[in-house]
Scaffold this motif. Structure first.
Motif, PDB file in Angstrom:
ATOM      1  N   VAL A   1       0.841  -1.211   0.000  1.00  0.00           N
ATOM      2  CA  VAL A   1       0.000   0.000   0.000  1.00  0.00           C
ATOM      3  C   VAL A   1       0.870   1.253   0.000  1.00  0.00           C
ATOM      4  CG1 VAL A   1      -1.649   1.324   1.377  1.00  0.00           C
ATOM      5  CG2 VAL A   1      -2.002  -1.117   1.035  1.00  0.00           C
ATOM      6  N   LEU A   2       1.897   1.287   0.843  1.00  0.00           N
ATOM      7  CA  LEU A   2       2.775   2.458   0.887  1.00  0.00           C
ATOM      8  C   LEU A   2       3.542   2.631  -0.424  1.00  0.00           C
ATOM      9  CD1 LEU A   2       4.167   2.195   4.525  1.00  0.00           C
ATOM     10  CD2 LEU A   2       2.505   3.835   3.632  1.00  0.00           C
ATOM     11  N   GLY A   3       3.971   1.541  -1.016  1.00  0.00           N
ATOM     12  CA  GLY A   3       4.657   1.622  -2.303  1.00  0.00           C
ATOM     13  C   GLY A   3       3.746   2.146  -3.402  1.00  0.00           C
ATOM     14  N   ALA A   4       2.506   1.689  -3.415  1.00  0.00           N
ATOM     15  CA  ALA A   4       1.545   2.167  -4.415  1.00  0.00           C
ATOM     16  C   ALA A   4       1.264   3.659  -4.217  1.00  0.00           C
ATOM     17  CB  ALA A   4       0.247   1.370  -4.325  1.00  0.00           C
ATOM     18  N   ALA A   5       1.124   4.086  -2.975  1.00  0.00           N
ATOM     19  CA  ALA A   5       0.877   5.501  -2.709  1.00  0.00           C
ATOM     20  C   ALA A   5       2.062   6.352  -3.156  1.00  0.00           C
ATOM     21  CB  ALA A   5       0.607   5.714  -1.219  1.00  0.00           C
ATOM     22  N   ARG A   6       3.262   5.878  -2.933  1.00  0.00           N
ATOM     23  CA  ARG A   6       4.454   6.619  -3.350  1.00  0.00           C
ATOM     24  C   ARG A   6       4.542   6.697  -4.868  1.00  0.00           C
ATOM     25  NH1 ARG A   6      10.182   5.979  -0.524  1.00  0.00           N
ATOM     26  NH2 ARG A   6       8.928   6.971   1.084  1.00  0.00           N
ATOM     27  N   MET A   7       4.195   5.619  -5.550  1.00  0.00           N
ATOM     28  CA  MET A   7       4.219   5.627  -7.014  1.00  0.00           C
ATOM     29  C   MET A   7       3.182   6.598  -7.572  1.00  0.00           C
ATOM     30  SD  MET A   7       4.814   1.653  -8.055  1.00  0.00           S
ATOM     31  CE  MET A   7       4.334   1.973  -9.732  1.00  0.00           C
TER      32      MET A   7
ATOM     33  N   ARG B   1       2.026   9.276  -6.148  1.00  0.00           N
ATOM     34  CA  ARG B   1       2.513  10.629  -5.909  1.00  0.00           C
ATOM     35  C   ARG B   1       3.605  11.010  -6.901  1.00  0.00           C
ATOM     36  NH1 ARG B   1       3.951  10.207  -0.207  1.00  0.00           N
ATOM     37  NH2 ARG B   1       2.017   9.322   0.479  1.00  0.00           N
ATOM     38  N   SER B   2       4.455  10.064  -7.259  1.00  0.00           N
ATOM     39  CA  SER B   2       5.553  10.385  -8.177  1.00  0.00           C
ATOM     40  C   SER B   2       5.040  10.622  -9.594  1.00  0.00           C
ATOM     41  CB  SER B   2       6.588   9.265  -8.175  1.00  0.00           C
ATOM     42  OG  SER B   2       6.070   8.104  -8.788  1.00  0.00           O
ATOM     43  N   PHE B   3       3.895  10.053  -9.967  1.00  0.00           N
ATOM     44  CA  PHE B   3       3.344  10.260 -11.300  1.00  0.00           C
ATOM     45  C   PHE B   3       2.527  11.544 -11.410  1.00  0.00           C
ATOM     46  CE2 PHE B   3       3.635   5.491 -11.682  1.00  0.00           C
ATOM     47  CZ  PHE B   3       4.734   5.530 -12.526  1.00  0.00           C
ATOM     48  N   SER B   4       2.134  12.117 -10.285  1.00  0.00           N
ATOM     49  CA  SER B   4       1.354  13.354 -10.344  1.00  0.00           C
ATOM     50  C   SER B   4       2.268  14.505 -10.757  1.00  0.00           C
ATOM     51  CB  SER B   4       0.696  13.645  -8.995  1.00  0.00           C
ATOM     52  OG  SER B   4       1.680  13.903  -8.014  1.00  0.00           O
ATOM     53  N   ALA B   5       1.661  15.574 -11.226  1.00  0.00           N
ATOM     54  CA  ALA B   5       2.437  16.720 -11.694  1.00  0.00           C
ATOM     55  C   ALA B   5       3.222  17.326 -10.539  1.00  0.00           C
ATOM     56  CB  ALA B   5       1.492  17.763 -12.294  1.00  0.00           C
ATOM     57  N   PRO B   6       4.473  17.632 -10.759  1.00  0.00           N
ATOM     58  CA  PRO B   6       5.265  18.235  -9.683  1.00  0.00           C
ATOM     59  C   PRO B   6       4.799  19.655  -9.399  1.00  0.00           C
ATOM     60  CG  PRO B   6       6.516  18.172 -11.702  1.00  0.00           C
ATOM     61  CD  PRO B   6       5.240  17.425 -11.964  1.00  0.00           C
ATOM     62  N   GLU B   7       4.844  20.016  -8.170  1.00  0.00           N
ATOM     63  CA  GLU B   7       4.468  21.364  -7.784  1.00  0.00           C
ATOM     64  C   GLU B   7       5.640  22.306  -8.070  1.00  0.00           C
ATOM     65  OE1 GLU B   7       3.076  21.605  -3.800  1.00  0.00           O
ATOM     66  OE2 GLU B   7       1.809  19.856  -4.020  1.00  0.00           O
ATOM     67  N   PRO B   8       5.347  23.544  -8.442  1.00  0.00           N
ATOM     68  CA  PRO B   8       6.453  24.463  -8.719  1.00  0.00           C
ATOM     69  C   PRO B   8       7.241  24.745  -7.442  1.00  0.00           C
ATOM     70  CG  PRO B   8       4.358  25.624  -8.735  1.00  0.00           C
ATOM     71  CD  PRO B   8       4.050  24.155  -8.609  1.00  0.00           C
TER      72      PRO B   8
END
Length: 67
Positions: A18-24, A26-33
């Motif tokens: 679950v934690l690995g999926a959540a981290r993945m 988050r990494s695919f979402s657009a980065p914040e400026p």
């Protein structure tokens, strides 16, 4: 006793998945400026009323141009 250890192991594996999926995700979402990026500084200045809409749009279009 063995059942408790097996149960704890299964819970630990599920938690890691679950934690690995959540981290993945988050990494695919657009980065914040970045907090000090030119675009973010302009947004803050516009929100604070330091510059008007025309100035904001003119400067943002200048930042969008590739040199």
């Amino acid at each position: 006793m063995v059942r408790i250890i097996v149960l704890l192991f299964v819970i630990a594996v599920i938690a890691m998945v679950v934690l690995g999926a959540a981290r993945m995700i988050r990494s695919f979402s657009a980065p914040e400026p970045a907090a000090d990026s030119p675009r973010e500084i302009l947004r803050r200045r516009y929100a604070a009323g330091e510059i008007d809409e025309d100035e904001y749009l003119r400067r943002m279009s200048g930042l969008s141009q590739e040199w």
